[in-house]
Design an enzyme around this catalytic site. Structure first.
Site, mmCIF file in Angstrom:
data_model
loop_
_atom_site.group_PDB
_atom_site.id
_atom_site.type_symbol
_atom_site.label_atom_id
_atom_site.label_comp_id
_atom_site.label_asym_id
_atom_site.label_seq_id
_atom_site.Cartn_x
_atom_site.Cartn_y
_atom_site.Cartn_z
ATOM 1 N N GLU A 11 16.727 24.019 30.861
ATOM 2 C CA GLU A 11 15.480 23.376 30.450
ATOM 3 C C GLU A 11 15.005 24.015 29.153
ATOM 4 O O GLU A 11 14.565 25.164 29.143
ATOM 5 C CB GLU A 11 14.418 23.555 31.538
ATOM 6 C CG GLU A 11 14.859 23.069 32.899
ATOM 7 C CD GLU A 11 14.136 23.812 34.019
ATOM 8 O OE1 GLU A 11 12.901 23.715 34.104
ATOM 9 O OE2 GLU A 11 14.802 24.503 34.802
ATOM 10 N N HIS A 14 5.241 23.139 36.714
ATOM 11 C CA HIS A 14 5.705 21.834 36.214
ATOM 12 C C HIS A 14 4.617 20.755 36.177
ATOM 13 O O HIS A 14 4.834 19.612 36.581
ATOM 14 C CB HIS A 14 6.893 21.349 37.057
ATOM 15 C CG HIS A 14 8.137 22.171 36.909
ATOM 16 N ND1 HIS A 14 8.413 22.930 35.797
ATOM 17 C CD2 HIS A 14 9.198 22.363 37.757
ATOM 18 C CE1 HIS A 14 9.584 23.542 35.952
ATOM 19 N NE2 HIS A 14 10.080 23.216 37.123
ATOM 20 N N ASN A 49 7.438 24.793 33.801
ATOM 21 C CA ASN A 49 7.421 26.107 34.450
ATOM 22 C C ASN A 49 5.990 26.543 34.822
ATOM 23 O O ASN A 49 5.100 25.707 34.933
ATOM 24 C CB ASN A 49 8.181 27.165 33.643
ATOM 25 C CG ASN A 49 8.809 28.193 34.584
ATOM 26 O OD1 ASN A 49 8.116 29.064 35.089
ATOM 27 N ND2 ASN A 49 10.090 28.054 34.853
ATOM 28 N N ARG A 50 5.793 27.855 34.995
ATOM 29 C CA ARG A 50 4.593 28.317 35.691
ATOM 30 C C ARG A 50 3.484 28.804 34.772
ATOM 31 O O ARG A 50 3.747 29.374 33.711
ATOM 32 C CB ARG A 50 4.968 29.453 36.666
ATOM 33 C CG ARG A 50 5.859 28.956 37.789
ATOM 34 C CD ARG A 50 6.388 30.070 38.677
ATOM 35 N NE ARG A 50 7.163 29.492 39.777
ATOM 36 C CZ ARG A 50 8.426 29.077 39.670
ATOM 37 N NH1 ARG A 50 9.061 29.182 38.511
ATOM 38 N NH2 ARG A 50 9.048 28.552 40.702
ATOM 39 N N GLN A 69 15.195 27.720 30.012
ATOM 40 C CA GLN A 69 15.142 28.149 31.408
ATOM 41 C C GLN A 69 16.493 27.845 32.042
ATOM 42 O O GLN A 69 16.930 26.694 32.090
ATOM 43 C CB GLN A 69 14.017 27.392 32.149
ATOM 44 C CG GLN A 69 13.813 27.817 33.595
ATOM 45 C CD GLN A 69 13.060 29.143 33.757
ATOM 46 O OE1 GLN A 69 12.401 29.614 32.803
ATOM 47 N NE2 GLN A 69 13.138 29.753 34.929
ATOM 48 N N ASP A 127 17.009 32.299 37.470
ATOM 49 C CA ASP A 127 15.865 31.390 37.345
ATOM 50 C C ASP A 127 14.970 32.022 36.279
ATOM 51 O O ASP A 127 13.866 32.470 36.564
ATOM 52 C CB ASP A 127 15.152 31.261 38.699
ATOM 53 C CG ASP A 127 14.132 30.128 38.693
ATOM 54 O OD1 ASP A 127 13.952 29.496 37.628
ATOM 55 O OD2 ASP A 127 13.512 29.890 39.747
ATOM 56 N N HIS A 173 14.569 18.033 33.284
ATOM 57 C CA HIS A 173 14.971 18.823 34.455
ATOM 58 C C HIS A 173 16.202 18.276 35.180
ATOM 59 O O HIS A 173 16.234 18.260 36.406
ATOM 60 C CB HIS A 173 13.767 18.906 35.413
ATOM 61 C CG HIS A 173 13.723 20.135 36.236
ATOM 62 N ND1 HIS A 173 14.601 20.390 37.275
ATOM 63 C CD2 HIS A 173 12.892 21.205 36.198
ATOM 64 C CE1 HIS A 173 14.301 21.540 37.830
ATOM 65 N NE2 HIS A 173 13.264 22.062 37.200
ATOM 66 N N SER A 174 17.231 17.862 34.448
ATOM 67 C CA SER A 174 18.457 17.434 35.147
ATOM 68 C C SER A 174 19.149 18.631 35.783
ATOM 69 O O SER A 174 19.189 19.718 35.202
ATOM 70 C CB SER A 174 19.427 16.758 34.177
ATOM 71 O OG SER A 174 19.163 15.378 34.115
ATOM 72 N N TYR A 175 19.671 18.395 36.987
ATOM 73 C CA TYR A 175 20.558 19.370 37.627
ATOM 74 C C TYR A 175 21.975 18.878 37.354
ATOM 75 O O TYR A 175 22.353 17.797 37.813
ATOM 76 C CB TYR A 175 20.365 19.381 39.147
ATOM 77 C CG TYR A 175 19.099 19.992 39.656
ATOM 78 C CD1 TYR A 175 17.855 19.404 39.413
ATOM 79 C CD2 TYR A 175 19.133 21.133 40.453
ATOM 80 C CE1 TYR A 175 16.697 19.952 39.929
ATOM 81 C CE2 TYR A 175 17.977 21.684 40.985
ATOM 82 C CZ TYR A 175 16.759 21.094 40.709
ATOM 83 O OH TYR A 175 15.617 21.634 41.227
HETATM 84 C C1 GAL Z 1 12.810 25.226 37.936
HETATM 85 C C2 GAL Z 1 12.091 26.503 38.148
HETATM 86 C C3 GAL Z 1 12.416 26.998 39.545
HETATM 87 C C4 GAL Z 1 12.062 25.941 40.572
HETATM 88 C C5 GAL Z 1 12.723 24.632 40.203
HETATM 89 C C6 GAL Z 1 12.326 23.501 41.110
HETATM 90 O O1 GAL Z 1 12.507 24.708 36.675
HETATM 91 O O2 GAL Z 1 12.495 27.449 37.180
HETATM 92 O O3 GAL Z 1 11.709 28.202 39.823
HETATM 93 O O4 GAL Z 1 10.690 25.796 40.657
HETATM 94 O O5 GAL Z 1 12.394 24.271 38.897
HETATM 95 O O6 GAL Z 1 12.677 23.743 42.427
#
Ligand code: GAL
Length: 384
Positions: free
Chosen positions: A348, A143, A117-118, A320, A283, A217-219
């Site tokens: 996450e 990231h 994250n940021r 997250q 998010d 970071h799996s979707y």
């Molecule tokens: C997530 C983050 C989102 C975006 C995404 C990648 O982990 O929370 O804001 O950056 O990754 O597109």
């Protein structure tokens, strides 16, 4: 016995025998499957532009659950899990080949670091010294920066343990990489267990104090990757608060109770139920409700169309929850399927975003001599 009765008895006997044999056979094949060895195989996945060979590892358990992981970015490229009728389906977004991952993507299935994250403006101060990290997201650091751990080649070795089969990944992140202080030596072990769990164990040591926040970071789309949106999935999050963010998704510092807000997932509800009340979609970092340290259930997700269930367990303080808001149908994934907005969700497990600038958040600073550790488990089942 009269002739007619004899015939009826004969048919009855034959049916009983056929049924009994069928049951025995199926019991035999099931027990054979159960005894089936856990497997791990390796194949070449391609080459990076600088000529490094990248492999793809396939982990398989006795239930047929399969996980494919590449040592490029530690990316989980495929996750085949059974649905309610026992059919296996791939439930993670991604690509068919390395070339497409190299071309760039929104962190599909990847390991994230040095900081998930940021970090606001990519700046923080540690022990009185100011650091400037690479910025790659509206002037902020996201990231791990321009070349995070999702874009490096990890060294890999196969793991066979009583607990399951796995892949051990190692990466040495050099002092100064993306602006971070100190060398960081990271080991991540992915393990597939007979209980249909994907366990991720992270460990890291540093030779200078540095922020560390690793995650995965799996979707997921429990109905199947590329099969519409996840808005009908039911989600429960074991979190009674979340960290409030500004328009650029940087925490303001406020930790707000979820009760009475669209962020309340303490009782299961569909992702779509209140998503329209949250600008941009979910998010956010959810503050996990904890009574003790250790592995604890953080989330449960259920997809009614497939009957698939997923639980997330973690040792981390935050989760997250990202609902694929930036997906827009422009990415063609595996098998040419298109991933629409909300076509996948991420859970996450990590520390809170921008912690190096928020002394009130749990610390993400790793000191020399200490070992960073985190464990997250994605556990799959079906609703019976
Ligand atoms: C997530 C983050 C989102 C975006 C995404 C990648 O982990 O929370 O804001 O950056 O990754 O597109």
């Amino acid at each position: 016995m009269r002739n007619r009765d004899r015939k009826i008895f004969g048919v009855f006997l034959a049916i009983t025998l056929i049924l009994a044999t069928g049951v025995t056979l199926s019991a035999r094949s099931t027990s054979k499957e159960n005894k089936g060895a856990m497997e791990i195989t390796k194949e070449e996945f391609g080459h990076t532009p600088d000529g490094r060979t990248v492999n793809l590892y396939t982990l398989k358990n006795a239930n047929g659950m399969t996980v494919k992981i590449t040592n490029y970015g530690g990316i989980v490229t495929e996750l085949m899990v059974p649905d309610g009728s026992g059919r296996l389906g791939d439930i993670v977004l991604g690509f068919d080949n390395l070339k497409e991952y190299l071309a760039g993507d929104p962190y599909f299935g990847a390991l994230i670091g040095r900081y998930g994250n940021r970090i606001a403006k990519g700046k923080f101060t540690l022990d009185g010294k100011a650091y400037s990290l690479a910025t790659n997201n509206n002037g902020n650091h996201l990231h791990g920066g321009i070349k995070g751990y999702d874009k490096v080649v990890w060294s890999a070795s196969e793991v066979r343990s009583p607990e399951g089969v796995g892949l051990k990944l190692n990466y040495l992140s050099k002092d100064g990489e993306e602006g971070y202080p100190g060398n960081l030596n990271i080991t991540v072990v992915y393990l597939l267990t007979p209980m249909n769990e994907l366990k991720i164990d992270y460990a890291a040591t540093a030779d200078r104090p540095t922020p560390v926040n690793l995650t995965h970071h799996s979707y997921f789309n429990l109905a199947g990757a590329g099969k519409g949106t996840i808005l009908d999935h039911e989600v429960m999050l074991n979190a009674d608060a979340y960290t409030v963010v500004d328009a650029s998704l940087i925490p303001t510092g406020e930790i707000r109770k979820v009760s009475g807000t669209p962020f309340d997932f303490t009782k299961p509800k569909t992702i779509g139920a209140e998503i329209s009340k949250v600008e941009g979609g979910y998010d956010h970092n959810f503050v996990l409700t904890r009574k003790a340290y250790g592995l604890q259930m953080a989330a449960r997700v259920y997809d009614p169309t497939s009957a698939r269930l997923m639980e997330v367990w973690t040792t981390e303080p935050g989760l997250q929850f990202y609902t694929g808001n930036f997906l827009d149908g422009s990415i063609k994934g595996k098998c040419g399927l298109v991933y629409p907005k909300n076509g996948g969700f991420c859970l996450e497990a990590q520390h809170y975003p921008d912690s190096p600038n928020h002394p009130e958040f749990p610390s993400t600073i790793l000191n020399p001599g200490a070992t960073y550790r985190q464990q997250t488990v994605y556990r799959f089942d079906i609703k019976k």
